[in-house]
Design an enzyme around this catalytic site. Sequence first.
Site, PDB file in Angstrom:
ATOM      1  N   CYS A   1      15.863  13.902   0.780  1.00 28.77           N
ATOM      2  CA  CYS A   1      14.964  14.768   1.702  1.00 28.77           C
ATOM      3  C   CYS A   1      15.405  14.382   3.005  1.00 28.77           C
ATOM      4  O   CYS A   1      14.839  15.547   3.553  1.00 28.77           O
ATOM      5  CB  CYS A   1      13.946  14.396   1.390  1.00 28.77           C
ATOM      6  SG  CYS A   1      13.441  15.020  -0.374  1.00 28.77           S
TER       7      CYS A   1
ATOM      8  N   HIS B   1       9.851  17.565   7.261  1.00 26.02           N
ATOM      9  CA  HIS B   1      10.371  17.860   5.954  1.00 26.02           C
ATOM     10  C   HIS B   1       8.742  17.887   4.836  1.00 26.02           C
ATOM     11  O   HIS B   1       7.756  17.767   5.400  1.00 26.02           O
ATOM     12  CB  HIS B   1      10.782  16.583   4.910  1.00 26.02           C
ATOM     13  CG  HIS B   1      11.335  16.588   3.924  1.00 26.02           C
ATOM     14  ND1 HIS B   1      11.790  17.575   3.425  1.00 26.02           N
ATOM     15  CD2 HIS B   1      10.923  15.481   2.800  1.00 26.02           C
ATOM     16  CE1 HIS B   1      11.801  17.778   2.041  1.00 26.02           C
ATOM     17  NE2 HIS B   1      11.166  16.046   1.908  1.00 26.02           N
TER      18      HIS B   1
ATOM     19  N   ASN C   1       8.813  21.714  -2.096  1.00 20.12           N
ATOM     20  CA  ASN C   1       9.964  21.144  -1.581  1.00 20.12           C
ATOM     21  C   ASN C   1      10.757  21.194  -1.824  1.00 20.12           C
ATOM     22  O   ASN C   1      11.686  21.016  -3.050  1.00 20.12           O
ATOM     23  CB  ASN C   1       9.591  19.290  -1.979  1.00 20.12           C
ATOM     24  CG  ASN C   1      10.529  18.164  -1.112  1.00 20.12           C
ATOM     25  OD1 ASN C   1      11.455  18.880  -0.427  1.00 20.12           O
ATOM     26  ND2 ASN C   1       9.629  17.236  -1.516  1.00 20.12           N
TER      27      ASN C   1
HETATM   28  O1  UT7 Z   1      10.312  14.075  -0.120  1.00 20.21           O
HETATM   29  C1  UT7 Z   1      11.163  13.244  -0.445  1.00 20.21           C
HETATM   30  C2  UT7 Z   1       9.745  12.376  -0.623  1.00 20.21           C
HETATM   31  N1  UT7 Z   1       8.778  12.063  -1.821  1.00 20.21           N
HETATM   32  C3  UT7 Z   1       7.386  12.336  -1.335  1.00 20.21           C
HETATM   33  O2  UT7 Z   1       7.186  12.520   0.029  1.00 20.21           O
HETATM   34  C4  UT7 Z   1       6.204  12.302  -2.300  1.00 20.21           C
HETATM   35  C5  UT7 Z   1       5.583  11.464  -1.599  1.00 20.21           C
HETATM   36  N2  UT7 Z   1       4.009  10.962  -2.866  1.00 20.21           N
HETATM   37  C6  UT7 Z   1       3.560  12.515  -2.662  1.00 20.21           C
HETATM   38  O3  UT7 Z   1       2.862  13.543  -1.974  1.00 20.21           O
HETATM   39  C7  UT7 Z   1       2.086  11.975  -3.506  1.00 20.21           C
HETATM   40  O4  UT7 Z   1       1.938  10.592  -3.886  1.00 20.21           O
HETATM   41  C8  UT7 Z   1       1.476  13.184  -5.049  1.00 20.21           C
HETATM   42  C9  UT7 Z   1       2.081  14.726  -4.198  1.00 20.21           C
HETATM   43  C10 UT7 Z   1       3.191  12.727  -5.232  1.00 20.21           C
HETATM   44  C11 UT7 Z   1       1.048  12.439  -5.838  1.00 20.21           C
HETATM   45  O5  UT7 Z   1      -0.266  12.284  -5.026  1.00 20.21           O
HETATM   46  P1  UT7 Z   1      -1.185  11.903  -4.596  1.00 20.21           P
HETATM   47  O6  UT7 Z   1      -2.854  11.274  -3.949  1.00 20.21           O
HETATM   48  O7  UT7 Z   1      -0.535   9.607  -4.504  1.00 20.21           O
HETATM   49  O8  UT7 Z   1      -2.045  11.370  -6.891  1.00 20.21           O
HETATM   50  P2  UT7 Z   1      -1.542   9.772  -7.097  1.00 20.21           P
HETATM   51  O9  UT7 Z   1       0.040   9.761  -7.643  1.00 20.21           O
HETATM   52  O10 UT7 Z   1      -2.614   8.850  -6.742  1.00 20.21           O
HETATM   53  O11 UT7 Z   1      -2.380  10.253  -8.600  1.00 20.21           O
HETATM   54  C12 UT7 Z   1      -3.528  10.119  -8.744  1.00 20.21           C
HETATM   55  C13 UT7 Z   1      -4.387  11.126  -9.964  1.00 20.21           C
HETATM   56  C14 UT7 Z   1      -4.391   9.761 -11.539  1.00 20.21           C
HETATM   57  O12 UT7 Z   1      -4.720   9.955 -12.244  1.00 20.21           O
HETATM   58  P3  UT7 Z   1      -5.815   9.133 -11.889  1.00 20.21           P
HETATM   59  O13 UT7 Z   1      -4.488   7.537 -12.724  1.00 20.21           O
HETATM   60  O14 UT7 Z   1      -6.283   8.451 -11.181  1.00 20.21           O
HETATM   61  O15 UT7 Z   1      -6.176   8.919 -13.523  1.00 20.21           O
HETATM   62  C15 UT7 Z   1      -2.104  11.255 -11.632  1.00 20.21           C
HETATM   63  O16 UT7 Z   1      -2.243  10.522 -13.334  1.00 20.21           O
HETATM   64  O17 UT7 Z   1      -3.969  12.472  -9.972  1.00 20.21           O
HETATM   65  C16 UT7 Z   1      -3.173  12.293 -11.366  1.00 20.21           C
HETATM   66  N3  UT7 Z   1      -2.160  13.006 -11.442  1.00 20.21           N
HETATM   67  C17 UT7 Z   1      -1.800  14.606 -11.897  1.00 20.21           C
HETATM   68  N4  UT7 Z   1      -3.673  15.302 -11.595  1.00 20.21           N
HETATM   69  C18 UT7 Z   1      -3.578  16.445 -12.289  1.00 20.21           C
HETATM   70  C19 UT7 Z   1      -1.054  13.711 -10.907  1.00 20.21           C
HETATM   71  N5  UT7 Z   1      -0.566  14.479 -10.790  1.00 20.21           N
HETATM   72  C20 UT7 Z   1      -1.268  15.399 -11.095  1.00 20.21           C
HETATM   73  C21 UT7 Z   1      -1.081  16.572 -11.457  1.00 20.21           C
HETATM   74  N6  UT7 Z   1      -2.401  17.345 -11.491  1.00 20.21           N
HETATM   75  N7  UT7 Z   1       0.296  17.407 -11.144  1.00 20.21           N
END
Ligand code: UT7
Length: 332
Positions: free
Chosen positions: A116, A256, A286
């Site tokens: 990225c 970004h 993204n």
């Molecule tokens: O561009 C290159 C670099 N990449 C980045 O900068 C990405 C950085 N990371 C992020 O932007 C975020 O971590 C994400 C958007 C990928 C995920 O958001 P988050 O707030 O960190 O969510 P999480 O991974 O902590 O997941 C929280 C909950 C989980 O459920 P439980 O375990 O709490 O029951 C996930 O399974 O949300 C769940 N979850 C979803 N729920 C509904 C994960 N994806 C989804 C989804 N819809 N699409």
Amino acid sequence: MNKIRAAITGVHGWVPEDVLTNAELEKMVDTTDEWIMTRTGIKERHILKGEGKGTSVLGVGAVKGLLEKTGTSPDEIDMLICATVTPDMQFPATANIISHHCGIKNAFSFDMNAACSGFLYALVTASKFVESGTHKKVIVVGADKMSSIVDYQDRATCVIFGDGGGAFLLEPTTEECGIMDSMMHTDGSGMIHLHQKAGGSAKPPTHDTIDAREHYIYQEGQAVFKFAVTNMADVAAAIMEKNQLKPEDIAWLVPHQANMRIIEATARRMGIQKDQVMINIERFGNTTNGTLPLCVWEWENQLRKGDNIVLAAFGGGFTWGSIWLKWAYDPK
Ligand code: UT7
């Protein structure tokens, strides 16, 4: 004699027509529009459809538009760098394919992969050739067909990414504008958190790797988020400090577009207001190497000669960095 700097003298973006909305994703995986909007800020993303169409299609759209709007002949281009993580093929470079389809015959062209942060890396690299006086018209393309490496069964990644690309034209100037400074970083230990497991030389593709879905993006979202939010904000603040730039000196932040929360944290750390930040994540998601030029393309008419602009990115590698530039022209 005044120092030669690399001025951005044109910008153009290109996204495919097809749009994938959160409502459609709700039918594909267990997710909701509410979750996606709250956690990422994304509403829809563009997807490149069609047999045999790769990232070069996005790059060609951006470069052809750039040549046309700047009145530049393809023959004048002497270098083209394409930042991408989704090349059309392992080889030849997508930059070569873009050059070919745009009629660019006098350039040396190559790809650059810094995930990225690739557009920033490519921009800094290109600027050195312009500053040295060896190259006069250089194109930097950032483009990715992320839909080609996204697993549409993985709700944690498929909601984030989209396809798109953009391009800058760089030319020498002795005026006080152009690329003023840059700070680039790499930490390869971050690889474990964000990568594509198979398809490279360490693990060439086999039936087994395909069955295991290892040809798609693997991302530990939370871990990447923590590094991204700290490092992108720190490096954007660091370039201001290094150059004695105060928040009131900054016209625009071009971050970004990975996650709205990361963008907001970066703006806060720099001490600038949200209306000074280019944000189009809601409509494009993204697009990896496409995010920065797509933003500048959309905001081009609001930019004025001499505007101080900070670009910042964080991505796989890990890679991250920031560039301070002074905009080189008023709206045309
Ligand atoms: O561009 C290159 C670099 N990449 C980045 O900068 C990405 C950085 N990371 C992020 O932007 C975020 O971590 C994400 C958007 C990928 C995920 O958001 P988050 O707030 O960190 O969510 P999480 O991974 O902590 O997941 C929280 C909950 C989980 O459920 P439980 O375990 O709490 O029951 C996930 O399974 O949300 C769940 N979850 C979803 N729920 C509904 C994960 N994806 C989804 C989804 N819809 N699409």
